[in-house]
Design a protein around this motif. Structure first.
Motif, PDB file in Angstrom:
ATOM      1  N   THR A  58      42.247  55.927  35.101  1.00  0.00           N
ATOM      2  CA  THR A  58      42.657  57.354  35.952  1.00  0.00           C
ATOM      3  C   THR A  58      41.600  57.449  36.344  1.00  0.00           C
ATOM      4  OG1 THR A  58      43.424  58.075  33.561  1.00  0.00           O
ATOM      5  CG2 THR A  58      43.548  59.494  34.443  1.00  0.00           C
ATOM      6  N   MET A  60      40.890  61.574  38.453  1.00  0.00           N
ATOM      7  CA  MET A  60      41.219  63.313  38.622  1.00  0.00           C
ATOM      8  C   MET A  60      40.422  63.174  39.988  1.00  0.00           C
ATOM      9  SD  MET A  60      43.101  63.353  35.817  1.00  0.00           S
ATOM     10  CE  MET A  60      43.286  65.548  36.431  1.00  0.00           C
ATOM     11  N   HIS A  62      40.601  66.534  42.437  1.00  0.00           N
ATOM     12  CA  HIS A  62      40.320  68.329  42.271  1.00  0.00           C
ATOM     13  C   HIS A  62      40.714  69.027  44.026  1.00  0.00           C
ATOM     14  CE1 HIS A  62      40.168  68.392  37.404  1.00  0.00           C
ATOM     15  NE2 HIS A  62      39.793  66.911  38.281  1.00  0.00           N
ATOM     16  N   LYS A  85      38.552  60.848  33.664  1.00  0.00           N
ATOM     17  CA  LYS A  85      39.302  62.137  32.889  1.00  0.00           C
ATOM     18  C   LYS A  85      38.252  62.517  31.778  1.00  0.00           C
ATOM     19  CE  LYS A  85      40.125  57.503  30.199  1.00  0.00           C
ATOM     20  NZ  LYS A  85      41.580  56.874  29.484  1.00  0.00           N
ATOM     21  N   ASP A 198      54.357  69.647  35.940  1.00  0.00           N
ATOM     22  CA  ASP A 198      54.334  68.067  36.880  1.00  0.00           C
ATOM     23  C   ASP A 198      54.790  68.296  37.281  1.00  0.00           C
ATOM     24  OD1 ASP A 198      51.568  69.509  34.948  1.00  0.00           O
ATOM     25  OD2 ASP A 198      50.837  67.154  33.404  1.00  0.00           O
ATOM     26  N   LYS A 218      49.404  68.098  38.861  1.00  0.00           N
ATOM     27  CA  LYS A 218      49.108  68.759  38.446  1.00  0.00           C
ATOM     28  C   LYS A 218      49.563  70.123  37.889  1.00  0.00           C
ATOM     29  CE  LYS A 218      47.622  66.508  34.589  1.00  0.00           C
ATOM     30  NZ  LYS A 218      48.987  66.154  33.698  1.00  0.00           N
ATOM     31  N   THR A 232      45.699  70.024  41.958  1.00  0.00           N
ATOM     32  CA  THR A 232      45.157  69.288  40.988  1.00  0.00           C
ATOM     33  C   THR A 232      45.510  67.348  40.376  1.00  0.00           C
ATOM     34  OG1 THR A 232      43.139  70.627  40.024  1.00  0.00           O
ATOM     35  CG2 THR A 232      44.022  68.421  38.462  1.00  0.00           C
ATOM     36  N   ALA A 234      46.238  63.786  39.301  1.00  0.00           N
ATOM     37  CA  ALA A 234      45.610  63.014  37.785  1.00  0.00           C
ATOM     38  C   ALA A 234      45.838  61.305  38.447  1.00  0.00           C
ATOM     39  CB  ALA A 234      45.849  62.796  36.844  1.00  0.00           C
ATOM     40  N   THR A 236      47.138  57.286  37.969  1.00  0.00           N
ATOM     41  CA  THR A 236      46.527  56.140  36.538  1.00  0.00           C
ATOM     42  C   THR A 236      47.003  54.723  37.405  1.00  0.00           C
ATOM     43  OG1 THR A 236      48.894  57.078  35.731  1.00  0.00           O
ATOM     44  CG2 THR A 236      46.620  58.356  35.178  1.00  0.00           C
TER      45      THR A 236
END
Length: 265
Positions: A58, A60, A62, A85, A198, A218, A232, A234, A236
């Protein structure tokens, strides 16, 4: 690309505990109290600087917004902190683009996104050419609009991301360096910015309808969503996915951000 998966990084379960708490890169900005990942040793077969990705399933992403841009609406260069994460920062990304294009072309502008590690070393470059209004219109008619390339500073071109259009939504084709289709990313419909939830862009292999991961925007809350385009994401994927493919999916995230969510430009 010969295979999608590899045997996994050595001792990957220990990576989450390996961090530093001061900023090593002189020109990289970090939020107060940010935790930075320490440098990792080289891993055979992995482009230099991408060792972090070998240990992650994962990532992230931002977006960092400056107060002046929020107050004035004057579009500045996009910047992103890239973390695992657990919140430990492993990369920082910053946009290089023409000031005139940023203000006049908004989300259609061309850009070069530099992704650097915590020691200020360039590891990835994501490039997208300027798309003028005529190009965008013709692209929609032809079913293909936006293109970006992802390059490693140590090994060259890793892959390409192509945006296409279906009847009700956009989609993204992920190609390797040889132009082979390796992933399909299902896009959203016309309401990517509505609803308090989301937004998932599922990642599938061409021969399967079962997702292997996703690029998820997100939900940031009413105030954040209404007054800024600071997003933001995510990202995966399987931990044993080839690191080069992880890097391509990371690069695709920036194109998706510009195309689908840069609404305040």
């Amino acid at each position: 690309m010969d295979q999608l998966f590899y045997n996994g990084p050595p001792d990957y379960v220990e990576i989450e505990d390996r961090a530093i708490t001061t900023e090593p890169g002189a020109s990289i900005q970090a939020a107060p109290g940010a935790i930075w990942m320490e440098a990792l040793p080289a891993i055979e077969g992995i482009p230099a600087g991408l060792e972090y990705l070998a240990y992650l399933d994962t990532v992230m992403v931002h977006q960092v917004k400056e107060v002046l841009e929020i107050l004035t609406g004057w579009e500045s260069k996009n910047k992103y902190a890239i973390r695992n994460k657990n919140g430990q920062q492993c990369y920082y990304a910053f946009e290089e683009s023409n000031a005139w294009e940023r203000q006049c072309c908004g989300s259609q502008r061309g850009f070069t996104m530099h992704i650097v590690d915590n020691f200020n070393k360039n590891v990835l470059i994501v490039k997208r050419e300027l798309r003028c209004c005529a190009d965008s219109f013709c692209g929609c008619l032809l079913g293909l609009q936006n293109i970006c390339t992802i390059e490693s500073l140590s090994t060259g071109l890793l892959g390409t991301v192509l945006q296409g259009y279906g009847c009700t939504n956009s989609f993204y084709n992920i190609l390797d360096k040889d132009g082979n289709l390796i992933f399909l990313v299902d896009g959203q419909g016309c309401c990517t910015s509505c609803c308090c939830e989301d937004k998932d862009f599922t990642i599938k292999t061409p021969d399967s309808s079962v997702p292997i991961g996703s690029i998820t925007k997100k939900w940031g809350g009413l105030l954040r969503e209404a007054f800024t385009d600071a997003d933001t994401f995510a990202v995966t994927f399987p931990i044993d996915l080839d690191v080069k493919l992880k890097a391509i999916l990371l690069g695709a995230t920036f194109l998706i951000d510009f195309v689908e969510f840069e609404n305040n430009n």
